[in-house]
Design an enzyme around this catalytic site. Structure first.
Site, PDB file in Angstrom:
ATOM      1  N   ASN A   1       0.805  -1.224   0.000  1.00 15.90           N
ATOM      2  CA  ASN A   1       0.000   0.000   0.000  1.00 15.90           C
ATOM      3  C   ASN A   1       0.839   1.275   0.000  1.00 15.90           C
ATOM      4  O   ASN A   1       0.364   2.324  -0.435  1.00 15.90           O
ATOM      5  CB  ASN A   1      -0.998  -0.005   1.165  1.00 15.90           C
ATOM      6  CG  ASN A   1      -0.369  -0.356   2.497  1.00 15.90           C
ATOM      7  OD1 ASN A   1       0.682  -0.985   2.561  1.00 15.90           O
ATOM      8  ND2 ASN A   1      -1.010   0.052   3.570  1.00 15.90           N
TER       9      ASN A   1
ATOM     10  N   GLY B   1       2.355  -6.352   7.132  1.00 19.56           N
ATOM     11  CA  GLY B   1       1.518  -7.226   6.329  1.00 19.56           C
ATOM     12  C   GLY B   1       0.321  -7.741   7.093  1.00 19.56           C
ATOM     13  O   GLY B   1      -0.088  -7.171   8.117  1.00 19.56           O
ATOM     14  N   SER B   2      -0.217  -8.857   6.651  1.00 16.98           N
ATOM     15  CA  SER B   2      -1.443  -9.408   7.221  1.00 16.98           C
ATOM     16  C   SER B   2      -1.159 -10.248   8.456  1.00 16.98           C
ATOM     17  O   SER B   2      -0.026 -10.704   8.680  1.00 16.98           O
ATOM     18  CB  SER B   2      -2.150 -10.269   6.177  1.00 16.98           C
ATOM     19  OG  SER B   2      -1.404 -11.450   5.929  1.00 16.98           O
ATOM     20  N   VAL B   3      -2.199 -10.485   9.240  1.00 17.22           N
ATOM     21  CA  VAL B   3      -2.063 -11.325  10.429  1.00 17.22           C
ATOM     22  C   VAL B   3      -1.657 -12.753  10.064  1.00 17.22           C
ATOM     23  O   VAL B   3      -0.745 -13.310  10.694  1.00 17.22           O
ATOM     24  CB  VAL B   3      -3.365 -11.297  11.257  1.00 17.22           C
ATOM     25  CG1 VAL B   3      -3.323 -12.342  12.369  1.00 17.22           C
ATOM     26  CG2 VAL B   3      -3.577  -9.907  11.859  1.00 17.22           C
TER      27      VAL B   3
ATOM     28  N   THR C   1       0.104 -13.843   7.563  1.00 11.99           N
ATOM     29  CA  THR C   1       1.522 -13.836   7.193  1.00 11.99           C
ATOM     30  C   THR C   1       2.392 -13.613   8.420  1.00 11.99           C
ATOM     31  O   THR C   1       3.443 -14.248   8.575  1.00 11.99           O
ATOM     32  CB  THR C   1       1.791 -12.744   6.145  1.00 11.99           C
ATOM     33  OG1 THR C   1       0.957 -12.964   5.000  1.00 11.99           O
ATOM     34  CG2 THR C   1       3.246 -12.773   5.704  1.00 11.99           C
ATOM     35  N   GLY C   2       1.964 -12.735   9.306  1.00  9.21           N
ATOM     36  CA  GLY C   2       2.712 -12.499  10.536  1.00  9.21           C
ATOM     37  C   GLY C   2       2.819 -13.738  11.396  1.00  9.21           C
ATOM     38  O   GLY C   2       3.881 -14.033  11.966  1.00  9.21           O
TER      39      GLY C   2
ATOM     40  N   GLU D   1       4.115  -5.584  12.142  1.00  6.94           N
ATOM     41  CA  GLU D   1       3.074  -4.545  12.086  1.00  6.94           C
ATOM     42  C   GLU D   1       1.986  -5.080  11.180  1.00  6.94           C
ATOM     43  O   GLU D   1       2.143  -5.114   9.964  1.00  6.94           O
ATOM     44  CB  GLU D   1       3.672  -3.229  11.570  1.00  6.94           C
ATOM     45  CG  GLU D   1       2.827  -2.007  11.916  1.00  6.94           C
ATOM     46  CD  GLU D   1       1.910  -1.590  10.786  1.00  6.94           C
ATOM     47  OE1 GLU D   1       0.772  -2.114  10.741  1.00  6.94           O
ATOM     48  OE2 GLU D   1       2.323  -0.770   9.963  1.00  6.94           O
TER      49      GLU D   1
ATOM     50  N   CYS E   1      -3.738  -0.576   7.226  1.00  8.32           N
ATOM     51  CA  CYS E   1      -4.009  -1.325   8.455  1.00  8.32           C
ATOM     52  C   CYS E   1      -4.507  -0.411   9.568  1.00  8.32           C
ATOM     53  O   CYS E   1      -5.162  -0.859  10.496  1.00  8.32           O
ATOM     54  CB  CYS E   1      -2.758  -2.078   8.897  1.00  8.32           C
ATOM     55  SG  CYS E   1      -1.285  -1.042   8.994  1.00  8.32           S
TER      56      CYS E   1
ATOM     57  N   GLU F   1       7.495   0.939  15.952  1.00 12.32           N
ATOM     58  CA  GLU F   1       8.301   1.526  14.887  1.00 12.32           C
ATOM     59  C   GLU F   1       8.150   3.043  14.889  1.00 12.32           C
ATOM     60  O   GLU F   1       7.419   3.613  15.692  1.00 12.32           O
ATOM     61  CB  GLU F   1       7.891   0.947  13.533  1.00 12.32           C
ATOM     62  CG  GLU F   1       8.117  -0.552  13.430  1.00 12.32           C
ATOM     63  CD  GLU F   1       7.765  -1.117  12.071  1.00 12.32           C
ATOM     64  OE1 GLU F   1       8.658  -1.684  11.415  1.00 12.32           O
ATOM     65  OE2 GLU F   1       6.589  -0.988  11.656  1.00 12.32           O
TER      66      GLU F   1
END
Length: 489
Positions: free
Chosen positions: A161, A235-237, A239-240, A257, A292, A470
């Site tokens: 994004n 990224g996405s949950v 993937t995390g 994040e 997000c 961050e």
């Protein structure tokens, strides 16, 4: 000039489409994949698709560079970072046009991304002398001190994004701390990262900053590589979670994040115009809600619900889907056909569950948009907290407006999701603001505004929205490890 000629758009695309590591370009053993313009559906050519062997070579180059970079002078690192920031500022317009073509967000929004990235780089350049240890009293004849040392080769995987802002802004903290970095650009929108390395080639010693492009296999190879002690993700949950599981096998450190299903609360005493503006801005309609941090759940007290909803519907009209590279466009495209189908699926689910569609909800019929991946800015009213539209992250321009009366139930509904990234509160009462801020389970809370980040203020989430912070000194220190030294005289 609003329109940008096709010739100009083609001219600024990167000439290199390979992998950059060890200070030079490398033909990928994994081959190439095609990348597209989400606004038009047109091909933007091919870009490198790194495989595990490519990743191994990039990490090897970064590890070799680390052996000398770790001992470099902090102020020398800062000078190189500032030079990189200056180059990004000088080329901000063309980088914005590349991102607009490749990720689908409006060029007017992308124009600030290179500048934000440059500001982050300069911020961490200014903190290099703050990577300090301590002395600890031990009594006579003994000195005890701590040092903060770099971790090694750090991998940073970023989202589509804000491709340039993430790729550029996120290399700063680890490099400032004396690490070397392998950045993984988003596979949906890799071109601005490649162009970035065309511009920054030679700024850092070979192997300090490396950029690879590719899909899931290259990311998995980075996460599993034994010589990478730190992996970060925007990224996405899901993937995390996958990264966290793999990282745990080698006790790697992580910063994650991840997603959000963020709440914006309007109290009856709020400045309603301010709250309405915050609700629309906080949804990030300009980049199709693909953020997000978007406040996609608006909880409005029943005493002012009708007035706030009417105001939201009026302000949403400023966002109209258009070609991303047109400077008149106020809302861009979703990143892919698959993501468009996902967002439209959520809209159907919301209607089937009884939510009232009061704005948008369809694909625009404008002829010039038919080959892109567009959806109208969408608002649902009379949403309840049990509906999927109020519980799951859509990552699209879909705003849910919920009614509340009892404050205790409000907090229960706000917190009854797996996410906890951001929240926003609109009230004129200081006690109410503090009470609500303390009850919201989120890592970043605005009061009487929604959306902006503040450099130096830690950004990150609670619960499934992530691990770590961050955009602050916390991010810098996360890329260091503490060594204790005890000296007996």
């Amino acid at each position: 000039m609003r329109e940008v000629s096709q010739g100009r758009l083609n001219e600024i695309l990167p000439k290199k489409r390979d992998l950059y590591y060890g200070g030079t370009w490398h033909v990928p053993l994994g081959g190439y994949s095609e990348t597209f313009n989400p606004g038009t559906g047109e091909s933007l050519g091919h870009c490198a698709d790194a495989n595990a062997v490519d990743v191994k070579a990039a990490v090897s180059a970064a590890r070799k560079a680390f052996e000398t970079w770790r001992y470099s002078k902090p102020l020398d690192r800062a000078a190189m970072l500032r030079k990189a920031a200056a180059i990004l500022r000088e080329n901000a317009e063309e980088l914005a046009l590349i991102d607009a073509q490749n990720c689908g967000n409006p060029v007017t929004e992308m124009a600030g991304d290179a500048l934000h990235a440059a500001a982050q780089i300069e911020f961490f350049a200014g903190l290099v002398t703050e990577i300090k240890g301590e002395t600890i009293p031990m009594g006579g004849g003994v000195t005890n001190m701590t040092l903060r040392e770099p971790l090694g080769v750090c991998a940073r995987i970023v989202a589509y994004n804000h491709p340039l802002m993430f790729c550029a802004g996120k290399f700063a903290a680890p490099i400032a701390a004396g690490n070397t970095v392998v950045m993984k650009a988003p596979p949906q929108a890799p071109l601005s990262a490649v162009r970035m390395m065309e511009l920054l080639d030679g700024v850092f010693p070979p192997g300090v900053l490396n950029v690879i492009t590719g899909g899931t296999p290259s990311g998995e190879a980075l996460v599993s590589h034994p010589e990478i002690p730190m992996v970060t993700l925007i990224g996405s949950v899901p993937t995390g979670r996958a990264i966290a599981r793999q990282a745990a096998n080698q006790l790697k450190q992580v910063i994650l994040e991840l997603g959000g299903k963020n709440a914006l609360i309007v109290y009856p005493d709020a400045d309603l115009e301010q709250a309405i503006d915050g609700a629309v801005r906080g949804m990030n309609f300009a980049w199709c809600g693909q953020s997000c941090g978007s406040t996609s759940r608006v909880f409005v007290h029943d005493a002012v619900y009708d007035q706030v909803l009417a105001g939201i519907l009026e302000k949403v009209k400023r966002y109209r889907p258009g070609i991303p590279t047109d400077r008149a466009t106020t809302m861009g495209a979703l990143v892919s056909r698959a993501h468009l189908d996902k967002v439209l699926g959520y809209i159907d689910v919301a209607k089937n569950e009884g939510a009232e569609l009061v704005a948008g909800g369809s694909v625009p019929q404008t002829p010039e948009l038919q080959n892109g991946f567009y959806v109208e800015p969408t608002v649902f009213a009379n949403v309840t907290s049990e509906m999927r539209i109020a519980r799951e992250e859509v990552f699209g321009p879909v705003l849910s407006v919920l009614k509340w009366h009892d404050e205790e139930k409000l907090f229960a509904d706000v917190n009854n999701v797996e996410y906890g990234l951001t929240g926003a509160i609109f009230t004129k009462d200081l006690a109410t603001a503090h009470r609500a801020a303390s009850r919201i389970e989120a890592g970043f809370v605005w009061i009487n505004r929604a959306g902006p980040h503040f450099l130096g203020a830690p950004y990150g989430g609670y619960k499934q929205s992530g691990i770590g912070r961050e955009e602050s000194i916390d991010e810098l220190m996360a890329f260091t490890q503490i060594k204790n030294i005890n000296i007996t005289f």
